[in-house]
Design a protein around this motif. Sequence first.
Motif, PDB file in Angstrom:
ATOM      1  N   ASP A  77       0.856  -1.186   0.000  1.00  0.00           N
ATOM      2  CA  ASP A  77       0.000   0.000   0.000  1.00  0.00           C
ATOM      3  C   ASP A  77       0.886   1.228   0.000  1.00  0.00           C
ATOM      4  N   ALA A  78       0.323   2.369  -0.409  1.00  0.00           N
ATOM      5  CA  ALA A  78       1.126   3.586  -0.482  1.00  0.00           C
ATOM      6  C   ALA A  78       0.218   4.808  -0.492  1.00  0.00           C
ATOM      7  N   ALA A  79       0.796   5.943  -0.175  1.00  0.00           N
ATOM      8  CA  ALA A  79       0.097   7.232  -0.231  1.00  0.00           C
ATOM      9  C   ALA A  79       1.112   8.303  -0.598  1.00  0.00           C
ATOM     10  N   TYR A  80       0.628   9.342  -1.275  1.00  0.00           N
ATOM     11  CA  TYR A  80       1.513  10.389  -1.813  1.00  0.00           C
ATOM     12  C   TYR A  80       0.730  11.687  -1.787  1.00  0.00           C
ATOM     13  N   SER A  81       1.284  12.750  -1.178  1.00  0.00           N
ATOM     14  CA  SER A  81       0.540  14.006  -1.092  1.00  0.00           C
ATOM     15  C   SER A  81       1.496  15.188  -1.003  1.00  0.00           C
ATOM     16  N   GLY A  82       1.053  16.330  -1.516  1.00  0.00           N
ATOM     17  CA  GLY A  82       1.790  17.572  -1.317  1.00  0.00           C
ATOM     18  C   GLY A  82       1.772  17.965   0.149  1.00  0.00           C
ATOM     19  N   ASN A  83       2.803  18.696   0.584  1.00  0.00           N
ATOM     20  CA  ASN A  83       2.908  19.034   1.998  1.00  0.00           C
ATOM     21  C   ASN A  83       1.913  20.100   2.452  1.00  0.00           C
ATOM     22  N   LYS A  84       1.478  20.956   1.518  1.00  0.00           N
ATOM     23  CA  LYS A  84       0.485  21.991   1.811  1.00  0.00           C
ATOM     24  C   LYS A  84       0.897  22.889   2.971  1.00  0.00           C
ATOM     25  N   GLY A  85       2.189  23.008   3.187  1.00  0.00           N
ATOM     26  CA  GLY A  85       2.678  23.886   4.239  1.00  0.00           C
ATOM     27  C   GLY A  85       2.584  23.309   5.639  1.00  0.00           C
ATOM     28  N   GLU A  86       2.017  22.117   5.794  1.00  0.00           N
ATOM     29  CA  GLU A  86       1.842  21.494   7.110  1.00  0.00           C
ATOM     30  C   GLU A  86       2.229  20.021   7.006  1.00  0.00           C
ATOM     31  N   PRO A  87       3.511  19.712   6.819  1.00  0.00           N
ATOM     32  CA  PRO A  87       3.903  18.327   6.511  1.00  0.00           C
ATOM     33  C   PRO A  87       3.530  17.311   7.585  1.00  0.00           C
TER      34      PRO A  87
ATOM     35  N   GLU B  10      23.572   9.247 -23.713  1.00  0.00           N
ATOM     36  CA  GLU B  10      23.648   8.348 -24.865  1.00  0.00           C
ATOM     37  C   GLU B  10      23.710   6.881 -24.456  1.00  0.00           C
ATOM     38  N   ARG B  11      22.810   6.524 -23.549  1.00  0.00           N
ATOM     39  CA  ARG B  11      22.677   5.116 -23.157  1.00  0.00           C
ATOM     40  C   ARG B  11      21.331   4.934 -22.472  1.00  0.00           C
ATOM     41  N   PRO B  12      20.772   3.726 -22.489  1.00  0.00           N
ATOM     42  CA  PRO B  12      19.518   3.478 -21.771  1.00  0.00           C
ATOM     43  C   PRO B  12      19.755   3.446 -20.262  1.00  0.00           C
ATOM     44  N   VAL B  13      18.724   3.790 -19.511  1.00  0.00           N
ATOM     45  CA  VAL B  13      18.815   3.742 -18.057  1.00  0.00           C
ATOM     46  C   VAL B  13      17.652   2.900 -17.529  1.00  0.00           C
ATOM     47  N   VAL B  14      17.716   2.577 -16.243  1.00  0.00           N
ATOM     48  CA  VAL B  14      16.657   1.809 -15.586  1.00  0.00           C
ATOM     49  C   VAL B  14      15.855   2.771 -14.713  1.00  0.00           C
ATOM     50  N   ARG B  15      14.559   2.853 -14.969  1.00  0.00           N
ATOM     51  CA  ARG B  15      13.704   3.652 -14.098  1.00  0.00           C
ATOM     52  C   ARG B  15      13.139   2.752 -13.004  1.00  0.00           C
ATOM     53  N   ALA B  16      13.263   3.200 -11.753  1.00  0.00           N
ATOM     54  CA  ALA B  16      12.737   2.425 -10.631  1.00  0.00           C
ATOM     55  C   ALA B  16      11.242   2.190 -10.827  1.00  0.00           C
ATOM     56  N   PRO B  17      10.719   1.066 -10.342  1.00  0.00           N
ATOM     57  CA  PRO B  17       9.310   0.737 -10.581  1.00  0.00           C
ATOM     58  C   PRO B  17       8.331   1.712  -9.928  1.00  0.00           C
ATOM     59  N   HIS B  18       8.730   2.352  -8.851  1.00  0.00           N
ATOM     60  CA  HIS B  18       7.869   3.328  -8.179  1.00  0.00           C
ATOM     61  C   HIS B  18       8.715   4.578  -7.905  1.00  0.00           C
ATOM     62  N   PRO B  19       8.995   5.400  -8.943  1.00  0.00           N
ATOM     63  CA  PRO B  19       9.993   6.472  -8.817  1.00  0.00           C
ATOM     64  C   PRO B  19       9.771   7.405  -7.629  1.00  0.00           C
ATOM     65  N   GLY B  20       8.532   7.825  -7.412  1.00  0.00           N
ATOM     66  CA  GLY B  20       8.282   8.784  -6.358  1.00  0.00           C
ATOM     67  C   GLY B  20       8.261   8.211  -4.959  1.00  0.00           C
ATOM     68  N   LEU B  21       8.202   6.882  -4.850  1.00  0.00           N
ATOM     69  CA  LEU B  21       8.073   6.245  -3.534  1.00  0.00           C
ATOM     70  C   LEU B  21       9.358   5.618  -3.035  1.00  0.00           C
ATOM     71  N   MET B  22      10.449   5.741  -3.775  1.00  0.00           N
ATOM     72  CA  MET B  22      11.641   4.954  -3.447  1.00  0.00           C
ATOM     73  C   MET B  22      12.235   5.302  -2.082  1.00  0.00           C
ATOM     74  N   GLY B  23      12.171   6.553  -1.684  1.00  0.00           N
ATOM     75  CA  GLY B  23      12.673   6.919  -0.365  1.00  0.00           C
ATOM     76  C   GLY B  23      11.869   6.268   0.738  1.00  0.00           C
ATOM     77  N   ALA B  24      10.551   6.263   0.579  1.00  0.00           N
ATOM     78  CA  ALA B  24       9.685   5.633   1.578  1.00  0.00           C
ATOM     79  C   ALA B  24       9.882   4.122   1.605  1.00  0.00           C
ATOM     80  N   ILE B  25      10.034   3.520   0.424  1.00  0.00           N
ATOM     81  CA  ILE B  25      10.277   2.077   0.359  1.00  0.00           C
ATOM     82  C   ILE B  25      11.606   1.736   1.036  1.00  0.00           C
ATOM     83  N   GLY B  26      12.631   2.535   0.734  1.00  0.00           N
ATOM     84  CA  GLY B  26      13.945   2.273   1.302  1.00  0.00           C
ATOM     85  C   GLY B  26      13.969   2.366   2.814  1.00  0.00           C
ATOM     86  N   ILE B  27      13.306   3.377   3.378  1.00  0.00           N
ATOM     87  CA  ILE B  27      13.327   3.511   4.836  1.00  0.00           C
ATOM     88  C   ILE B  27      12.486   2.423   5.490  1.00  0.00           C
TER      89      ILE B  27
END
Length: 635
Positions: free
Chosen positions: A383-393, A597-614
């Motif tokens: 499961d996951a959630a993603y939101s802007g901080n809206k000034g009150e993180p 000038e080469r292909p790269v690997v994009r992580a499967p959940h680019p925006g969530l990788m920090g949360a997944i890692g921790i």
Amino acid sequence: MSNTDGSPLFLGIDIGSTTVKAVLVDPQSDLVVWHRYLRHEAEQLATTERVVRALAEYCPWRSVLPVFTGSGARSAAEQCGFGHVQEVVANSLAVRTFFPEASVAIELGGQDAKTIFFRHDPDTGRLNASDMRMNGSCAGGTGAFIDEVAALLEIPVDQFNDYAARGTEIYQISGRCGVFAKTDLQPLLNQGVSREDLALSTFHALARQTIGGLAQGLEIVPPVIFQGGPLTFNPRLIQVFAERLGLTETETITPDRPELFVAHGAALALPIMFPETEAVPALELAEGLMALNTVAGGACTRGADEAAGGEARAVSSAAEEFESRAFFFSPDDRAEFEHRHRRREFRRRAFPRGSEPSLYIGIDAGSTTTKIALLDENDELVDAAYSGNKGEPLQVAAEMLRELLTRYAREGVTPRIRGVGTTGYGERLFATGFRADYHTVETVAHARAALRFAPEAGFVLDVGGQDMKAIHVADEVVTGITLNEACSAGCGSFLENFASNLGIPVEEIAARAFGSREPSRLGSRCTVFMNSSIITEQKNGKTPDDIVAGLCRSIVENIFTKVVRVAHFGVLGDCVVVQGGTFENDAVLRALEQYIERPVVRAPHPGLMGAIGIAMLTREYQELTGAEQSQFAGL
């Protein structure tokens, strides 16, 4: 050329980053007899022509000796055949002439800032410039910085000083970058801080940036002379400088027209820099108009590049090709790219009613967004959630967690929270607020997640809303980390802000960029300088699609000119992994592949990788310490 009505008058024209200033000086008295100050809106030569036309109407019977100065003046002077003097020299001559007692000059322009240090020659007693510091690739702490903040606060620029004069309380605001400043200002606005206090705080941020960023350890001793348009139209800003420097009223010097001071110095340079009249021939004003009109079309664009804080574009032919070529050579080329980077939509795992799954929560408190990842005991994302901080993180994160756990309760599922970890900007704040079991710096969390999905990674590039991290890896061990510091160019907010100004929603950026056949060549610039480049591109007929395509390329150029800075791309290793919310954008991803000038690997959940890692690191920590349950505070 002689003139029967008298000797030629001296004309100093200062073509700056955002304005054109002109003064007509009587050579007998050195006094200004006529002046103009106009914003050029990226049309330097056309605006200069308007200035000279106004002068011709004022005194059509006189001839003049013209000298240009300013960041956008050299090419214009060369093409028109006029004299040119470097702006610091012009400034110093004006100070020597009118304020020889000055020790330091602080000059603020539209996109540039300078601090000039003076000393008296022991032999001649004359005042000379002994040192000079100026901004380079960053326009933080300049007039354009005030313009950006005024737009955010919805204050007319010509009333900004009045708001600041009514301010009473000072808040900490970043003066080094317009994007960072907005991040500081928005929460304060949400908390109800008055615009008056925020305007005053902006002046303090600007003064702090100038004093700390430009003086660079050199002592600013009085008397100090203040020059430039932002200081002309914002006298409260001069008072702020005086307060922060501990200057008395007698230790500050303000010319009658600070915004014209450098142009005045250019006029004064004539008998010194060009003692032979043939070096700068006098001309009738009608001739000057003709010369300016001839070159206005071709030189205006070049002047815009020159005016961008001296950042005239000087890129190799390879870089030029990267900037201007289309994103794909053929439909098949695009299809191959999209197939290689196809992504499955994430679907949260459904647990049976009555179950009690063991879960680990990872919270990444980012610069502009908060990300939450729930992992099972096998490090699988459930499961996951993603939101802007809206000034009150902190409050936003609490609400996100509440919604997640409330949903499980409705479904008859009772998660056993085995561990909670935090990382990111708010790592320690969140760890304290939620009583997290583990917390660590975001680079470690991002590297851990990247290696989970690509163990062979040699280089991990994470680009978020306002920060980027370049992580070098060898045999799954981090060997080097580089972060952006004072500049957010090259990050997600940089792209989102400009796309918004162009009327392009975030989710449409990639499609619009891919639709461009001739992307704009914008180079690597800070947020404020980029405004000038975009205005110029619009005047040259570029479409919003062309500009947003250029911005996606600019993101990549900023990454490799301001942060990564490798001698060759071979040092990145055989496998490059990219992640972070910015790489949700396919156009930025494609631009990166074209750049290196080469292909790269994009992580499967680019925006969530920090949360997944921790979350992964928290599980490992809990197992290592033998913790049976989390100390999570609950909601």
